[in-house]
Scaffold this active site. Sequence first.
Site, PDB file in Angstrom:
ATOM      1  N   HIS A 143     -27.154  42.630 -43.209  1.00 11.72           N
ATOM      2  CA  HIS A 143     -28.342  43.497 -43.194  1.00 11.72           C
ATOM      3  C   HIS A 143     -27.968  44.954 -42.943  1.00 11.72           C
ATOM      4  O   HIS A 143     -26.892  45.254 -42.448  1.00 11.72           O
ATOM      5  CB  HIS A 143     -29.372  43.054 -42.150  1.00 11.72           C
ATOM      6  CG  HIS A 143     -28.980  43.230 -40.707  1.00 11.72           C
ATOM      7  ND1 HIS A 143     -27.965  42.539 -40.113  1.00 11.72           N
ATOM      8  CD2 HIS A 143     -29.494  44.007 -39.720  1.00 11.72           C
ATOM      9  CE1 HIS A 143     -27.876  42.861 -38.822  1.00 11.72           C
ATOM     10  NE2 HIS A 143     -28.783  43.769 -38.565  1.00 11.72           N
TER      11      HIS A 143
ATOM     12  N   HIS B 223     -27.079  48.596 -29.225  1.00 11.61           N
ATOM     13  CA  HIS B 223     -27.814  49.251 -30.311  1.00 11.61           C
ATOM     14  C   HIS B 223     -28.166  50.691 -29.942  1.00 11.61           C
ATOM     15  O   HIS B 223     -29.316  51.118 -30.062  1.00 11.61           O
ATOM     16  CB  HIS B 223     -29.086  48.472 -30.632  1.00 11.61           C
ATOM     17  CG  HIS B 223     -28.819  47.121 -31.223  1.00 11.61           C
ATOM     18  ND1 HIS B 223     -28.298  46.094 -30.492  1.00 11.61           N
ATOM     19  CD2 HIS B 223     -28.989  46.646 -32.482  1.00 11.61           C
ATOM     20  CE1 HIS B 223     -28.170  45.023 -31.282  1.00 11.61           C
ATOM     21  NE2 HIS B 223     -28.571  45.338 -32.481  1.00 11.61           N
TER      22      HIS B 223
ATOM     23  N   GLU C  73     -22.158  43.238 -37.274  1.00 13.61           N
ATOM     24  CA  GLU C  73     -22.449  42.453 -36.065  1.00 13.61           C
ATOM     25  C   GLU C  73     -21.811  41.063 -36.128  1.00 13.61           C
ATOM     26  O   GLU C  73     -21.625  40.425 -35.093  1.00 13.61           O
ATOM     27  CB  GLU C  73     -23.963  42.334 -35.878  1.00 13.61           C
ATOM     28  CG  GLU C  73     -24.609  43.667 -35.595  1.00 13.61           C
ATOM     29  CD  GLU C  73     -26.129  43.571 -35.483  1.00 13.61           C
ATOM     30  OE1 GLU C  73     -26.739  44.546 -35.013  1.00 13.61           O
ATOM     31  OE2 GLU C  73     -26.711  42.527 -35.866  1.00 13.61           O
TER      32      GLU C  73
ATOM     33  N   HIS D 269     -29.673  37.940 -33.929  1.00 11.87           N
ATOM     34  CA  HIS D 269     -30.528  38.412 -32.831  1.00 11.87           C
ATOM     35  C   HIS D 269     -31.633  39.366 -33.310  1.00 11.87           C
ATOM     36  O   HIS D 269     -32.111  40.219 -32.562  1.00 11.87           O
ATOM     37  CB  HIS D 269     -29.683  39.078 -31.727  1.00 11.87           C
ATOM     38  CG  HIS D 269     -28.979  40.345 -32.183  1.00 11.87           C
ATOM     39  ND1 HIS D 269     -27.696  40.652 -31.808  1.00 11.87           N
ATOM     40  CD2 HIS D 269     -29.379  41.372 -32.968  1.00 11.87           C
ATOM     41  CE1 HIS D 269     -27.349  41.802 -32.344  1.00 11.87           C
ATOM     42  NE2 HIS D 269     -28.359  42.264 -33.052  1.00 11.87           N
TER      43      HIS D 269
END
Lengths: 92, 279
Positions: free
Chosen positions: B193, B61, B238, B12
Site C-alpha cells: 500500500h 508513523h 512495513e 495494522h
Amino acid sequence: MGIKFVGTKPLDVDLIVEGYALNKMGHSLIREENRQEFQADEDAYMAKFGLSEKAVAAVKSRDRDEMMAVGLNMYFYGKIRFVTGGGGPASA
Amino acid sequence: MARIVGSVATSHTPIIGKTIAKKRENDPELGLKPFFDAFPRVREWVAEVDPDVVVLVYNDHGVNFSLENRPAFAIGTAPTFTNADEGNGAPPPRTFQSDPHLAWHIAQSLIEDEFDIATCQEMAFDHGGTTALDLLWPDHKVIPLIPVEINAVQPPLPTPRRIFKLGQALGKAIGSYPKDLKVMFLATGGLSHTIGIGGYINEEFDAYCMETLANNPIEIARFTSDDIVANGGEQGLEFLTWVVARGALPDKVDVVTSVYHKPISHTGGGMMVMEAAER
C-alpha cells in the site's frame, strides 16, 4: 513473477533539506494545543516553523502532490490533512 | 533460559482497530469478515503457546519519532509505554507493561552483536503497535511487551538483509536470557500500500512475500528497500517488520495459519503465524 528491481535510488538531499521544516510542523500537530494554534492562525503557525514561501503556498493549496513536491513526507502529510479539514486517518 | 514460541505477523491498517472498537467485524458493509474470521485460530494458538512476553516489531508513523531524531532501529527499554495521539485526537489513554530487564538484556546483546540500536526510555505507540495487540487480545489483556521499531519513514532505510539479520540477532539475544520465559514475536504492518492512495495493492507481490518469508526468507534479502517500494508501494516497506519476526525463528518453520484479504481500505491485508518446524 513480475517483480521489479530498481536498486537503491539516490537520495534527494535538496528535498530532504527543503522539507524538514514542513515535516517538523506536521509532527507538531500530534498535540491538540498545536492543532488549535494552527487552526486559530495558520500563517502565524507556519511562520513559527520557518516554512518557505513555497511550502506555505503548498499547505494553503491543500493539495497533497504540491506538499510532496516541497518535501513533505507521507507520514506527516496525514497530520496536516487532518488539521486542514481533509479528514481521514492521520496515518496508515 | 528464555525461548521463542513463534511469530505472529499482521497488517495494522487503522480501519482494523476501528472495526474492533465498534465491534463491526462481521459487518458486510465493511467487507472485512474474511480477515477477522482468521483470528480465532490465531488467538487459539496464542493461548496454546501461552507467551510470557511479546516482542512487538513495528514501524512508527511519524508519531514517537519525528525527523529531528530518526534512528534506524530503536528498542523500548522503559517499564511502561503509552498509546499516542497520532494527529487526529487523543485516543482513550492506555498503558502497556514491559519487562525492562529483558529489554535491556536485548539491547546489550544487540550492541555486542554490532547492532547499535537506539534505546528509548519513553515511547508512545501509534496504531502500528496497538492494532495487532487488539487483534490478538481484544479484551486488552495485560501482557508485558517490548517494542522494537524500525525506520520505514525516511531514507536512508536499513536494508532488508540487515533487517533479517536484526531478527536473527534478536533471536540470539532472547536465547541467551537466563530466565525461563516464553517469548512471542508480533510483527505489524503491510502489506502492499501507499498511504491514502488506492491502486498500490499488489496481490502477486504480497503472495510472493508471504510464501518466500516462510520458506526461503534469505531471498527477501536480495531486495533493496526501493525494490519493495517499487512493487508494494511506499508503505509496503512495513513488510520488513515481518522479516524481523521471521529472522528470529530457525531456518525451517511451519505456517500455523495465515490469511490474505484485499482490500483493507487501501492495503493488501495479511496475517501469518509461524513457529519452529517439528524436528
